[in-house]
Design a protein around this motif. Structure first.
Motif, PDB file in Angstrom:
ATOM      1  N   MET B 137      13.253  16.586  53.138  1.00 36.55           N
ATOM      2  CA  MET B 137      12.487  17.120  54.271  1.00 36.55           C
ATOM      3  C   MET B 137      13.248  16.845  55.559  1.00 36.55           C
ATOM      4  O   MET B 137      14.008  15.874  55.652  1.00 36.55           O
ATOM      5  CB  MET B 137      11.114  16.446  54.343  1.00 36.55           C
ATOM      6  CG  MET B 137      10.186  16.792  53.197  1.00 36.55           C
ATOM      7  SD  MET B 137       8.737  15.735  53.249  1.00 36.55           S
ATOM      8  CE  MET B 137       7.505  16.895  53.750  1.00 36.55           C
ATOM      9  N   TRP B 140      11.128  16.888  61.334  1.00 36.32           N
ATOM     10  CA  TRP B 140       9.913  17.567  61.786  1.00 36.32           C
ATOM     11  C   TRP B 140       8.928  17.733  60.640  1.00 36.32           C
ATOM     12  O   TRP B 140       7.727  17.588  60.839  1.00 36.32           O
ATOM     13  CB  TRP B 140      10.239  18.932  62.382  1.00 36.32           C
ATOM     14  CG  TRP B 140      11.137  18.827  63.570  1.00 36.32           C
ATOM     15  CD1 TRP B 140      12.418  19.266  63.661  1.00 36.32           C
ATOM     16  CD2 TRP B 140      10.824  18.210  64.823  1.00 36.32           C
ATOM     17  NE1 TRP B 140      12.937  18.963  64.880  1.00 36.32           N
ATOM     18  CE2 TRP B 140      11.993  18.321  65.622  1.00 36.32           C
ATOM     19  CE3 TRP B 140       9.703  17.573  65.346  1.00 36.32           C
ATOM     20  CZ2 TRP B 140      12.044  17.821  66.916  1.00 36.32           C
ATOM     21  CZ3 TRP B 140       9.755  17.082  66.637  1.00 36.32           C
ATOM     22  CH2 TRP B 140      10.910  17.198  67.405  1.00 36.32           C
ATOM     23  N   GLN B 141       9.467  18.025  59.440  1.00 44.71           N
ATOM     24  CA  GLN B 141       8.567  18.184  58.286  1.00 44.71           C
ATOM     25  C   GLN B 141       7.921  16.852  57.918  1.00 44.71           C
ATOM     26  O   GLN B 141       6.742  16.804  57.572  1.00 44.71           O
ATOM     27  CB  GLN B 141       9.343  18.747  57.094  1.00 44.71           C
ATOM     28  CG  GLN B 141       9.609  20.240  57.221  1.00 44.71           C
ATOM     29  CD  GLN B 141      10.550  20.748  56.158  1.00 44.71           C
ATOM     30  OE1 GLN B 141      11.446  20.024  55.711  1.00 44.71           O
ATOM     31  NE2 GLN B 141      10.353  21.987  55.750  1.00 44.71           N
ATOM     32  N   ARG B 144       5.246  16.381  60.449  1.00 37.61           N
ATOM     33  CA  ARG B 144       4.170  17.375  60.345  1.00 37.61           C
ATOM     34  C   ARG B 144       3.346  17.162  59.085  1.00 37.61           C
ATOM     35  O   ARG B 144       2.129  17.290  59.119  1.00 37.61           O
ATOM     36  CB  ARG B 144       4.827  18.763  60.366  1.00 37.61           C
ATOM     37  CG  ARG B 144       4.008  19.925  59.906  1.00 37.61           C
ATOM     38  CD  ARG B 144       3.100  20.406  61.018  1.00 37.61           C
ATOM     39  NE  ARG B 144       2.241  21.455  60.502  1.00 37.61           N
ATOM     40  CZ  ARG B 144       1.228  21.265  59.665  1.00 37.61           C
ATOM     41  NH1 ARG B 144       0.953  20.044  59.252  1.00 37.61           N
ATOM     42  NH2 ARG B 144       0.492  22.282  59.263  1.00 37.61           N
ATOM     43  N   HIS B 145       4.004  16.852  57.965  1.00 40.71           N
ATOM     44  CA  HIS B 145       3.276  16.820  56.693  1.00 40.71           C
ATOM     45  C   HIS B 145       2.955  15.415  56.207  1.00 40.71           C
ATOM     46  O   HIS B 145       2.091  15.242  55.366  1.00 40.71           O
ATOM     47  CB  HIS B 145       4.085  17.547  55.609  1.00 40.71           C
ATOM     48  CG  HIS B 145       4.274  19.005  55.903  1.00 40.71           C
ATOM     49  ND1 HIS B 145       3.241  19.910  55.861  1.00 40.71           N
ATOM     50  CD2 HIS B 145       5.368  19.708  56.280  1.00 40.71           C
ATOM     51  CE1 HIS B 145       3.696  21.107  56.184  1.00 40.71           C
ATOM     52  NE2 HIS B 145       4.985  21.020  56.457  1.00 40.71           N
TER      53      HIS B 145
END
Lengths: 264, 235
Positions: B137, B140-141, B144-145
């Motif tokens: 990932m 940012w991922q 975000r997640h």
């Protein structure tokens, strides 16, 4: 974008300068008195809030909630317009009488009805917040501490004064300092009821010679310096980290040679 | 002190709505609208700056920190005055008092939202970031997640606390004469002169009810969700 013309002499000389000095003196005065009165109130409120008697705990809880959940500006207006006129007349006469200490340069006064109301408003508001911070600090003190003190023959008051309160203050020192700094910053709201502190002076200058930006710059700088100084003072005089300098700590950390010299 | 509630009876609609009927929103309605918009802005900018200073540590973070530190160490009243004088000069046109106050309060509160969010993100174990990155990932991922979905629910009580403080701060709009609840109460008081206790107690109660309900809400909700959790787990 327009260009700015700065004319600092319009702020730093003559009567504007005197107003700023008087405003600074008043801000410092209200911060000092507010800090002292708020601390005393906070301890009284804390005693009531942690009391085991319902008739003390519930009213105090309601008072703390009322002061925490309404804007300070509304409280100041309430003190100034509703409570102050209801105070005894001899007191109000004494406040507005000419004392040797009350005139400041430039016609400002330090003791005035506005000062009394600002002090009341700031102390009750900050006192309520301080009481809750102290309560949080008190919660972190193990119950064994007060049990031990009581078995040693400490009275309830002495247990609170010498055992619990110092530890609660150490636990909650950071937020407590934050509240005191907040009191200094919130004293700016007292300009809303006409208390002649820094913001009041800057507004006077604005209407006197329209040097608003310079006046606000000086005011901002004064608040930054005051905040920095206060923060340093509180760190300096604060409980800080647990000191390793007690006899027990020294004995525990020292080698056999030091222990022998300690015993001799 | 005898209370004469007739002053409230005569002025309650002015206190609650100002001159809304004449097209100028005011009173409690303006207080609520200003709080909501300033709160939304503060939330967005606070989380945004927190994310930026999480991702770009070093000078970017130091810059954001000192900006937040500066805004928190001067009185809000000065922030309002600064924007009131500087914004029209920079933008070259007039800005309404309402916009000025919303922007000042949003900026002031965004600093606290940033600190709260950042400490919420950093309270999560760093192994989660490493695991996310190792699974391919991007930063940012991961944020975000993995990080934000865990951090934000824990942060809701402190966000609510900041929002309550923000509601109380909207009373400062008085200094630039924006007709919100405190300002209109002050107007009514100057006009009637002899009922200060009734007027300021009335609006005090309004603020008190709003702030108390809001600040007790997370505790009640949390208790209920804990009970549901216990129930679901058969305890």
């Amino acid at each position: 974008m327009n260009s700015f013309y700065f004319d600092w002499s319009g702020v730093l000389t003559g009567s504007p300068a005197a107003w700023l000095v008087a405003g600074l003196v008043n801000t410092i005065l209200i911060t000092l008195t507010g800090t002292v009165v708020a601390s005393l109130l906070a301890i009284v409120l804390l005693l009531g809030r942690t009391s085991s008697a319902n008739y003390a705990r519930y009213p105090v809880q309601a008072i703390i909630m009322a002061f925490r959940n309404t804007p300070l500006l509304v409280q100041l207006f309430f003190w100034y317009f509703a409570v102050y006129p209801a105070l005894p007349e001899w007191f109000r006469d004494w406040v507005i009488a000419d004392h040797w200490f009350s005139p400041l340069p430039s016609g400002f006064r330090c003791l005035s009805p506005e000062f009394v109301c600002a002090c009341l408003g700031l102390s009750w508001f900050t006192g309520a917040f301080l009481a809750e911070e102290l309560r949080a600090g008190l919660k972190a003190v193990p119950a064994a501490q007060s049990e031990a003190a009581l078995t040693q023959g400490f009275s309830h008051w002495k247990t609170f004064r010498y055992i619990l309160l110092p530890q609660a203050m150490r636990n909650a020192w950071q937020p407590i300092v934050g509240q005191y700094l907040n009191l200094m910053k919130l004293s700016s709201l007292a300009s809303g009821i006409g208390f002649a502190e820094i913001i009041y002076s800057t507004r006077e200058i604005e209407s006197f010679n329209a040097h608003a930006i310079e006046a606000y710059a000086v005011g901002t700088l004064l608040y930054l310096i005051l905040g920095l100084l206060m923060g340093q003072l509180f760190v300096f005089f604060g409980p800080g980290q647990i000191k390793r300098n007690t006899v027990a700590a020294r004995v525990a950390s020292s080698g056999w040679l030091r222990r022998l010299s300690f015993l001799s | 002190m005898n209370f004469d509630l007739s002053v409230i009876n005569d002025n309650w609609s002015y206190l609650l709505f100002g001159r809304t009927a004449d097209g100028e929103i005011g009173g409690l309605l303006l207080t609520i609208l200003m709080s909501l918009s300033a709160g939304l802005l503060a939330l967005i900018f606070g989380i945004l700056t927190a994310v930026i200073s999480w991702r770009f540590q070093g000078w970017t973070r130091r810059l954001l920190y000192s900006g937040a530190e500066f805004i928190r160490s001067i009185p809000l009243i000065l922030v309002i005055f600064w924007l009131y004088f500087l914004l029209p000069r920079f933008l070259g046109r007039n800005i309404s008092g309402v916009t000025t106050v919303i922007l000042s309060i949003a900026w002031f509160s965004a600093a606290s939202v940033m600190h709260a969010t950042l400490s919420g993100i950093e309270a999560l174990s760093f192994g989660q970031v490493e695991a996310g990155l190792a699974s391919g990932m991007s930063y940012w991922q991961v944020l975000r997640h993995i990080l934000l979905p865990q951090a934000v629910p824990n942060l809701i009580p402190s966000y609510v606390g900041l929002f309550v403080a923000l509601i109380k701060d909207t009373s400062l709009a008085l200094v630039v004469n924006v007709p919100e609840l405190t300002t209109v109460a002050n107007q009514v008081n100057s006009r009637t002169q002899i009922y200060p206790a009734e007027i300021f107690l009335f609006i005090g109660v309004i603020y008190f009810v709003i702030c108390t309900v809001l600040s007790e809400l997370p505790r009640v909700l949390l208790k209920r969700s804990n009970q549901r959790l216990k129930f679901a787990n058969g305890i």
